[in-house]
Design a protein around this motif. Structure first.
Motif, PDB file in Angstrom:
ATOM      1  N   LEU A 367       0.855  -1.176   0.000  1.00 36.02           N
ATOM      2  CA  LEU A 367       0.000   0.000   0.000  1.00 36.02           C
ATOM      3  C   LEU A 367       0.898   1.236   0.000  1.00 36.02           C
ATOM      4  O   LEU A 367       1.693   1.436   0.927  1.00 36.02           O
ATOM      5  CB  LEU A 367      -0.910   0.007   1.231  1.00 36.02           C
ATOM      6  CG  LEU A 367      -2.087  -0.975   1.238  1.00 36.02           C
ATOM      7  CD1 LEU A 367      -1.623  -2.429   1.229  1.00 36.02           C
ATOM      8  CD2 LEU A 367      -2.999  -0.730   2.428  1.00 36.02           C
ATOM      9  N   LEU A 368       0.781   2.029  -1.038  1.00 33.63           N
ATOM     10  CA  LEU A 368       1.574   3.252  -1.171  1.00 33.63           C
ATOM     11  C   LEU A 368       0.838   4.389  -0.464  1.00 33.63           C
ATOM     12  O   LEU A 368      -0.292   4.739  -0.827  1.00 33.63           O
ATOM     13  CB  LEU A 368       1.787   3.577  -2.646  1.00 33.63           C
ATOM     14  CG  LEU A 368       2.510   4.880  -2.986  1.00 33.63           C
ATOM     15  CD1 LEU A 368       3.860   4.953  -2.302  1.00 33.63           C
ATOM     16  CD2 LEU A 368       2.667   5.021  -4.492  1.00 33.63           C
ATOM     17  N   VAL A 369       1.493   4.938   0.565  1.00 33.25           N
ATOM     18  CA  VAL A 369       0.935   6.060   1.327  1.00 33.25           C
ATOM     19  C   VAL A 369       1.966   7.181   1.250  1.00 33.25           C
ATOM     20  O   VAL A 369       2.882   7.267   2.053  1.00 33.25           O
ATOM     21  CB  VAL A 369       0.665   5.664   2.792  1.00 33.25           C
ATOM     22  CG1 VAL A 369      -0.026   6.804   3.530  1.00 33.25           C
ATOM     23  CG2 VAL A 369      -0.179   4.388   2.864  1.00 33.25           C
ATOM     24  N   ALA A 370       1.803   8.042   0.276  1.00 28.35           N
ATOM     25  CA  ALA A 370       2.884   8.955  -0.091  1.00 28.35           C
ATOM     26  C   ALA A 370       2.971  10.214   0.759  1.00 28.35           C
ATOM     27  O   ALA A 370       4.010  10.873   0.758  1.00 28.35           O
ATOM     28  CB  ALA A 370       2.759   9.344  -1.570  1.00 28.35           C
ATOM     29  N   HIS A 371       1.908  10.541   1.485  1.00 29.34           N
ATOM     30  CA  HIS A 371       1.901  11.842   2.170  1.00 29.34           C
ATOM     31  C   HIS A 371       1.340  11.739   3.588  1.00 29.34           C
ATOM     32  O   HIS A 371       0.295  11.143   3.808  1.00 29.34           O
ATOM     33  CB  HIS A 371       1.092  12.862   1.360  1.00 29.34           C
ATOM     34  CG  HIS A 371       1.598  13.052  -0.029  1.00 29.34           C
ATOM     35  ND1 HIS A 371       2.768  13.744  -0.320  1.00 29.34           N
ATOM     36  CD2 HIS A 371       1.123  12.620  -1.224  1.00 29.34           C
ATOM     37  CE1 HIS A 371       2.976  13.736  -1.631  1.00 29.34           C
ATOM     38  NE2 HIS A 371       1.995  13.059  -2.202  1.00 29.34           N
ATOM     39  N   GLU A 372       2.071  12.329   4.505  1.00 30.67           N
ATOM     40  CA  GLU A 372       1.682  12.578   5.887  1.00 30.67           C
ATOM     41  C   GLU A 372       1.760  11.342   6.785  1.00 30.67           C
ATOM     42  O   GLU A 372       1.186  10.301   6.521  1.00 30.67           O
ATOM     43  CB  GLU A 372       0.282  13.207   5.962  1.00 30.67           C
ATOM     44  CG  GLU A 372       0.219  14.580   5.287  1.00 30.67           C
ATOM     45  CD  GLU A 372      -1.056  15.327   5.647  1.00 30.67           C
ATOM     46  OE1 GLU A 372      -1.496  15.219   6.811  1.00 30.67           O
ATOM     47  OE2 GLU A 372      -1.595  15.996   4.758  1.00 30.67           O
TER      48      GLU A 372
END
Length: 441
Positions: A367-372
Motif C-alpha cells: 500500500l503506497l501512502v505517499a503523504h503525511e
C-alpha cells in the motif's frame, strides 16, 4: 514455477551465496564443511536470505506460504516469515513518503517503530546529489535490525516525471523514444535509468509506463506514454522493463488496467471509464498481459472506477479487477502495489482506513501512502485492527509478505550505505544515447 521447485531455487541460490562468501551473513566465517542446507538455515534464522541477483532467475512465490512438500529443508523465506510478528508483517506492506530533504523524526519512527517495508521519494525530498545520497543512506541506517532491507523507490520515468537532481543528464520523455519506435533504444533507456537511480541509493523505479495514450485529452498521461498503439507500448515498455532488471533495479509497471483513456487526473479526482472487460482486453490490458508473461516483478494498480466491471470500487480497491482479473484470469502472482492512497481519487470518495482494508482483501500486497505521517498511522492501524477482528486473515497477510520478501531476496536488496557517485561516465552515456531523440522532445 511450482512451489517445490521455486523453494529449491531460493535455497540453492541462498546457499551458494553464503558458501561462496565463506561467512554467515554477518561477516563471521562459516565453519568448514558447512552444507548448503545448514548455511541456508543459519542465514534465515537471522537475516533475509538472498536469491540470485540475475533477472533471469525467477523468485515468484505462490499465493500459499505453506512449507512446500517433498523437500528436507524448509523454505528460507517461509522460515523468515514464521519468525515475524504481525506488526512486522504489516510494516512490510507499507511503502511511504516522507517530509523534507533529511531523515526527520517521523521518517525514522516509521522505519524503526512501524517497521515499514519501503520509502518513496519525490521532488520535494530531493536536493543536491550529495544531499540525496545522505538521505537515502540515513533512511537505510534507520532500518538496522528490521526483518528485511527497505524498498528505496522513486518515480524516474524521463521527460516531465524526473525526480533525480540536476546533476544527472536529463532523460527524454517516453513519447520521444516511442516516436523512434526502437526497442533496443528503449532497452538501453531502462539500463540507464537503473544506473541513475541506483547511483543515488534506490533499488525500485516506478517505471515503465504501460498506459496507451488513446485519449488526446488525457491530463495525466500524455507524453509519459510511448504512444497510442498497443503494439508499440508493449514492445518498448517491455524492453525498458528488462533494461531496468538487467541493471538490478526493480521495475514497477503501471498503471493497470490502463490510465491512457482517462479525462480526469486521479491525483485530483476519481476518473470513470465506462468500458467493458471485452473492450479493455482489446487495448488497455495488452501491454500488461505481455509484461506478466515476461515475469513482471511488480504491477501498480490505478485509482480508476470501471462501473461495468465494479460499480462500487475503483480498480485499486476492487476484488473483481485485482483478484478475479489480474490474479485470476491473467495468472499474475507477483507483487501488486497500489497507486498513492492519499490521492484525491481515494480520499475524496472513500475512507482511507476502509480503502486500506479493501485493497488487501482485493489482492494488493503493498500500500503506497505517499503523504503525511498521520495517514501512514491510519493505514497501519486499520490493517492491524482488521486482522485482530477477523476481517482479514493473518494467512492473507502472509501471502503478501511472502511475495515482498521473495522480491527483496531476488534482487539482493541491501541497506549498506553508498558513496556520492561520480556521474561523468553515466552522464556521457545518457547524452550519447539521447541524441537521436532530441528532436522528438
Amino acid at each position: 514455477m511450482n512451489p517445490a521447485r521455486r523453494s529449491l531455487t531460493l535455497l540453492v541460490a541462498s546457499a551458494c551465496l553464503l558458501l561462496a562468501s565463506g561467512c554467515d551473513g554477518k561477516g563471521n566465517s562459516a565453519p568448514a564443511g558447512t552444507s548448503a542446507a545448514q548455511a541456508v538455515a543459519s542465514a534465515s534464522a537471522s537475516a533475509l536470505p538472498l536469491a540470485s541477483n540475475s533477472p533471469s532467475v525467477s523468485a515468484q512465490p505462490s499465493p500459499s506460504v505453506s512449507a512446500p512438500a517433498a523437500t528436507d529443508t524448509p523454505d528460507p523465506i517461509s522460515m523468515k516469515l514464521a519468525g515475524m510478528t504481525l506488526e512486522e508483517k504489516i510494516g512490510q506492506m507499507l511503502l511511504v513518503g516522507i517530509q523534507g530533504k533529511t531523515a526527520g523524526t517521523e521518517a525514522k519512527q516509521m522505519i524503526a517503530e512501524d517497521k515499514i517495508g519501503g520509502i518513496i521519494l519525490y521532488s520535494s525530498n530531493v536536493g543536491s546529489l550529495k544531499e540525496l545520497v545522505q538521505l537515502t543512506n540515513a533512511l537505510k541506517q534507520s532500518n538496522e535490525g528490521n526483518p528485511a532491507p527497505l524498498f528505496m523507490s522513486i518515480d524516474q520515468e524521463g521527460g516531465k516525471v524526473s525526480r533525480l537532481p540536476a546533476d544527472y543528464a536529463a532523460f527524454p520523455s517516453n513519447a520521444a523514444v516511442g516516436a523512434a519506435d526502437d526497442a533496443d533504444a528503449a532497452g538501453t533507456m531502462g539500463e540507464l535509468l537503473a544506473r541513475a537511480v541506483k547511483s543515488s541509493g534506490f533499488n525500485m523505479d516506478f517505471a515503465p509506463v504501460l498506459d496507451i495514450n488513446s485519449n488526446p485529452d488525457n491530463p495525466v498521461i500524455g507524453n509519459r506514454s510511448f504512444g497510442n498503439r498497443a503494439d508499440l507500448v508493449t514492445r518498448l515498455g517491455l524492453a525498458e522493463m528488462k533494461g531496468l532488471e538487467r541493471e538490478g533495479v526493480i521495475p514497477v509497471v503501471k498503471h493497470y488496467p490502463g490510465h491512457g483513456d482517462t479525462s480526469v487526473d486521479s491525483h485530483l479526482e476519481l476518473p470513470v471509464i465506462n468500458k467493458t472487460e471485452t473492450q479493455l482486453a482489446r487495448l488497455e490490458w495488452l501491454p500488461f498481459q505481455a509484461a506478466i508473461k515476461e515475469k513482471a516483478d511488480a504491477v501498480m494498480v490505478a485509482h480508476i472506477l470501471y462501473p461495468k466491471l465494479d460499480p462500487d470500487r475503483p480498480a485499486s480497491l476492487s476484488q473483481v479487477i485485482i483478484g478475479q482479473q489480474l490474479r485470476g484470469q491473467m495468472g499474475y502472482d507477483g507483487v501488486v502495489i497500489t497507486d498513492d492512497l492519499t490521492m484525491g481519487a481515494i480520499v475524496k470518495n472513500y475512507s482511507l482506513p476502509a480503502a486500506a482494508v479493501d485493497t488487501v482483501l482485493a489482492g494488493s500486497d503493498i500500500l503506497l501512502v505517499a503523504h503525511e505521517y498521520k495517514n501512514e498511522q491510519a493505514v497501519r492501524t486499520a490493517l492491524l485492527d482488521s486482522v485482530k477482528n477477523g476481517t482479514i486473515s493473518e494467512s492473507r497477510i502472509d501471502e503478501s509478505v511472502y511475495r515482498i520478501l521473495a522480491l527483496k531476496a531476488k534482487y539482493e536488496l541491501s541497506d549498506q550505505p553508498i558513496p556520492v557517485p561520480d556521474l561523468t561516465g553515466l552522464n556521457s552515456d545518457i547524452q550519447t544515447w539521447r541524441k537521436p531523440f532530441q528532436q522528438n522532445k
